[in-house]
Design an enzyme around this catalytic site. Structure first.
Site, PDB file in Angstrom:
ATOM      1  N   LYS A 121      12.705 -57.689 -27.010  1.00 21.84           N
ATOM      2  CA  LYS A 121      13.580 -58.789 -26.605  1.00 21.84           C
ATOM      3  C   LYS A 121      14.925 -58.671 -27.307  1.00 21.84           C
ATOM      4  O   LYS A 121      15.986 -58.692 -26.661  1.00 21.84           O
ATOM      5  CB  LYS A 121      12.911 -60.137 -26.903  1.00 21.84           C
ATOM      6  CG  LYS A 121      13.740 -61.352 -26.545  1.00 21.84           C
ATOM      7  CD  LYS A 121      14.410 -61.951 -27.763  1.00 21.84           C
ATOM      8  CE  LYS A 121      15.155 -63.238 -27.403  1.00 21.84           C
ATOM      9  NZ  LYS A 121      15.768 -63.832 -28.614  1.00 21.84           N
ATOM     10  N   ASP A 139      12.128 -62.999 -22.825  1.00 19.40           N
ATOM     11  CA  ASP A 139      11.816 -63.954 -23.879  1.00 19.40           C
ATOM     12  C   ASP A 139      10.817 -64.954 -23.309  1.00 19.40           C
ATOM     13  O   ASP A 139      10.284 -64.750 -22.212  1.00 19.40           O
ATOM     14  CB  ASP A 139      13.096 -64.633 -24.382  1.00 19.40           C
ATOM     15  CG  ASP A 139      13.617 -65.660 -23.391  1.00 19.40           C
ATOM     16  OD1 ASP A 139      13.263 -65.583 -22.202  1.00 19.40           O
ATOM     17  OD2 ASP A 139      14.363 -66.555 -23.817  1.00 19.40           O
TER      18      ASP A 139
END
Length: 211
Positions: A121, A139
Site C-alpha cells: 500500500k 488500502d
DNA sequence: CTCCCGATAT
DNA sequence: ATATCAGGAG
C-alpha cells in the site's frame, strides 16, 4: 453485465464525481511523502497531517531522522498510533535511504518494498504520487469497496491489487485507487454506507436497495 | 495468526 | 464504556 463493462461504468461515474484527486497526505517531497505514508498505516490521513507539520519542521531529511533519538521521534508521531514500531521503521528506513540511495527515495516497487515499514500500500502510494508511476493502492477503503462492488472475490490485498489491475486500464490505476478512497470516506463508509444516496447503487451487489 | 496503539463513533 | 477504524512485520 460483464465485469469489464461494469467496471468501466463505475470508473466513469467516479471520475465524474471526483475529477481531480490527489493524496490527502501533506508533503513537499518524496521523502516527506514516504514518511507520511508509513505513518498512515492504520491511521487516518487527517491524523497524520496533524503531526507531520511539526515533525518535518523538526526533522527534515533522512539524515535528521538517523541522528534523532527514537524517543524524540516517538514523541512527535505518537497520535498516529503504533508509534514505537513506526519510529523504529522510519529511522531504519532513513538509514537505508542514506546507505543505499544517497538519501533519495527509490522509484521502483521492488526497492520501496525493501524499506522497513513499507508494504504494498505504502509503496504504491509513493510510486503514484511522487513518481507518477502507475500503481494500484489497496488500502482498507479500496479493499472494502472492491468487495462490495463485486470487483474481486479475494480478501488478500495483494490479490485484490492484481484483480483490479486486470480490469482497470493502467493509466487509471492511480486515480482509481484515490477515487475509491474519496468515495469510501464520503459514501461507501465502513460503518454506515450511505446506499440510498449512492451513485453506484445500480452497479453494486452489496447495496441495500430496501432503503 | 498475533502483535503493535491512538482517535473517534456509538 | 467499548467497539471499530486504519497496514505492516514476525
Amino acid at each position: 453485465m460483464k465485469i469489464k463493462t461494469r467496471t468501466h461504468n463505475i470508473c466513469k461515474i467516479l471520475k465524474a464525481i471526483y475529477p481531480h484527486v490527489k493524496t490527502q497526505l501533506q508533503h513537499r517531497n518524496p521523502f516527506e511523502l514516504l514518511v507520511a505514508t508509513i505513518l498512515s498505516a492504520q491511521c487516518t490521513d487527517k491524523q497524520v497531517n496533524s503531526v507531520t507539520k511539526k515533525l518535518f519542521d523538526t526533522l527534515a531529511s533522512p539524515d535528521d531522522f538517523v541522528n534523532a533519538s527514537l524517543e524524540d521521534i516517538e514523541k512527535l508521531i505518537r497520535p498516529t498510533g503504533y508509534f514505537r514500531n513506526k519510529a523504529k521503521n522510519i529511522r531504519n528506513c532513513s538509514k537505508m535511504l542514506m546507505e543505499k540511495y544517497n538519501g533519495d527515495v527509490p522509484g521502483t516497487l521492488e526497492e520501496l518494498l525493501e524499506l522497513p515499514g513499507v508494504g504494498r500500500k505504502t509503496a504504491n502510494v509513493v510510486l503514484g504520487a511522487a513518481f507518477g508511476i502507475p500503481g494500484m493502492v489497496v488500502d482498507t477503503h479500496v479493499k472494502r469497496i472492491s468487495k462490495r462492488l463485486g470487483l474481486t472475490k479475494n480478501t488478500d490485498p495483494a490479490k485484490i491489487e492484481f484483480d483490479l489491475m486486470k480490469i482497470i486500464p493502467q493509466k487509471e490505476w492511480n486515480d482509481f485507487g484515490l477515487r475509491l478512497i474519496y468515495f469510501g470516506r464520503a459514501v461507501c463508509k465502513a460503518r454506515k454506507p450511505n446506499c440510498p444516496d449512492c451513485p453506484l447503487c445500480h452497479l453494486c451487489e452489496y447495496s441495500d436497495k430496501s432503503a
